[in-house]
Motif scaffolding. Structure first.
Motif, mmCIF file in Angstrom:
data_model
loop_
_atom_site.group_PDB
_atom_site.id
_atom_site.type_symbol
_atom_site.label_atom_id
_atom_site.label_comp_id
_atom_site.label_asym_id
_atom_site.label_seq_id
_atom_site.Cartn_x
_atom_site.Cartn_y
_atom_site.Cartn_z
ATOM 1 N N CYS A 26 0.846 -1.192 0.000
ATOM 2 C CA CYS A 26 0.000 0.000 0.000
ATOM 3 C C CYS A 26 0.887 1.250 0.000
ATOM 4 C CB CYS A 26 -0.936 -0.024 1.209
ATOM 5 S SG CYS A 26 -2.161 1.279 1.193
ATOM 6 N N ASN A 27 1.607 1.446 -1.094
ATOM 7 C CA ASN A 27 2.467 2.611 -1.301
ATOM 8 C C ASN A 27 3.398 2.900 -0.117
ATOM 9 O OD1 ASN A 27 3.529 4.750 -2.709
ATOM 10 N ND2 ASN A 27 1.860 6.139 -2.261
ATOM 11 N N LEU A 30 6.276 5.891 -0.516
ATOM 12 C CA LEU A 30 5.905 7.295 -0.641
ATOM 13 C C LEU A 30 4.761 7.706 0.283
ATOM 14 C CD1 LEU A 30 6.137 7.776 -4.513
ATOM 15 C CD2 LEU A 30 7.796 8.434 -2.769
ATOM 16 N N GLY A 31 4.113 6.767 0.922
ATOM 17 C CA GLY A 31 2.959 7.102 1.738
ATOM 18 C C GLY A 31 3.148 6.935 3.229
ATOM 19 N N SER A 32 4.235 6.339 3.664
ATOM 20 C CA SER A 32 4.428 6.047 5.091
ATOM 21 C C SER A 32 4.892 7.274 5.859
ATOM 22 C CB SER A 32 5.453 4.931 5.268
ATOM 23 O OG SER A 32 4.994 3.746 4.671
ATOM 24 N N THR A 38 4.946 1.854 8.000
ATOM 25 C CA THR A 38 5.539 1.119 6.882
ATOM 26 C C THR A 38 5.407 -0.376 7.096
ATOM 27 O OG1 THR A 38 7.152 2.873 6.477
ATOM 28 C CG2 THR A 38 7.670 0.698 5.582
ATOM 29 N N ARG A 42 1.594 -1.098 5.577
ATOM 30 C CA ARG A 42 1.811 -0.820 4.156
ATOM 31 C C ARG A 42 2.698 -1.830 3.431
ATOM 32 N NH1 ARG A 42 0.289 4.074 2.190
ATOM 33 N NH2 ARG A 42 -0.547 5.557 3.684
ATOM 34 N N TRP A 43 3.653 -2.438 4.119
ATOM 35 C CA TRP A 43 4.634 -3.294 3.448
ATOM 36 C C TRP A 43 4.199 -4.747 3.500
ATOM 37 C CZ3 TRP A 43 8.813 -1.504 0.834
ATOM 38 C CH2 TRP A 43 9.685 -2.468 0.322
ATOM 39 N N MET A 141 5.087 12.124 1.368
ATOM 40 C CA MET A 141 6.213 11.827 0.497
ATOM 41 C C MET A 141 7.529 12.299 1.122
ATOM 42 S SD MET A 141 6.645 12.521 -3.555
ATOM 43 C CE MET A 141 7.314 14.165 -3.554
#
Length: 182
Positions: A26-27, A30-32, A38, A42-43, A141
């Protein structure tokens, strides 16, 4: 037998409209806004869910592990899973002086676990509220780029080197279409 089972599975899913797949990532780059975000949301979300269900939650429910120790154990387990994968794909680079070395991948994940735990401690104890607010208002970002640069050296040293030295990345690149931009 496997072909029959796979075909049967596919034929059963087609009439029902298929299977809904969640995105694997989930990006994260650039989004964390933190290491916790992260690694926690997201990862590699499928592996995250597996490790949460099989390591983190049972460790917490056991009553013997704090949140920090459970987090550390989860990163250790992730390191072992990745180590197993690396040992299969990179075993021929063991003889190279700068190739894959057993234990380095697990070390990378242990360091990421320590960074995530330390980040929470530092954020809550060392950053004044006004600075936390200022950082929270930065574009994701910017914060994600800072996080990426912070771990780039560790990732290169403990995670990426084995893949690069073994020739795995080059082999994958050879499977991709060749583009000539002249």
């Amino acid at each position: 037998f496997s072909f029959c089972l796979d075909t049967s599975t596919i034929l059963n899913y087609v009439p029902s409209g298929g299977v809904r797949m969640e995105p694997g990532f989930c990006n994260p780059l650039l989004g964390s806004r933190s290491f916790k975000e992260t690694w926690g949301t997201r990862w590699n979300r499928p592996v995250n869910a597996l490790l949460k269900r099989t390591i983190y939650i049972p460790a917490r429910k056991s009553g013997f592990c704090s949140q920090k120790l459970s987090t550390f154990l989860t990163f250790f387990a992730s390191g072992l899973l990745h180590e197993y994968s690396f040992s299969i794909y990179n075993n021929h680079s063991l003889s190279l002086p700068s190739g894959y070395r057993p234990g380095e991948v697990t070390m990378f994940f242990l360091l990421m676990g320590v960074l995530m735990i330390a980040e929470s401690w530092v954020w809550n104890r060392c950053f004044p509220r006004w600075l936390q607010t200022a950082i929270d208002h930065l574009p994701s970002m910017v914060t994600a780029s800072m996080l990426t640069f912070m771990v780039a050296g560790l990732a290169d040293r403990y995670f990426l080197r084995g893949w690069l030295q073994s020739g795995f990345v080059e082999a994958v690149a050879q499977m991709l279409p060749y583009l000539n931009c002249q």
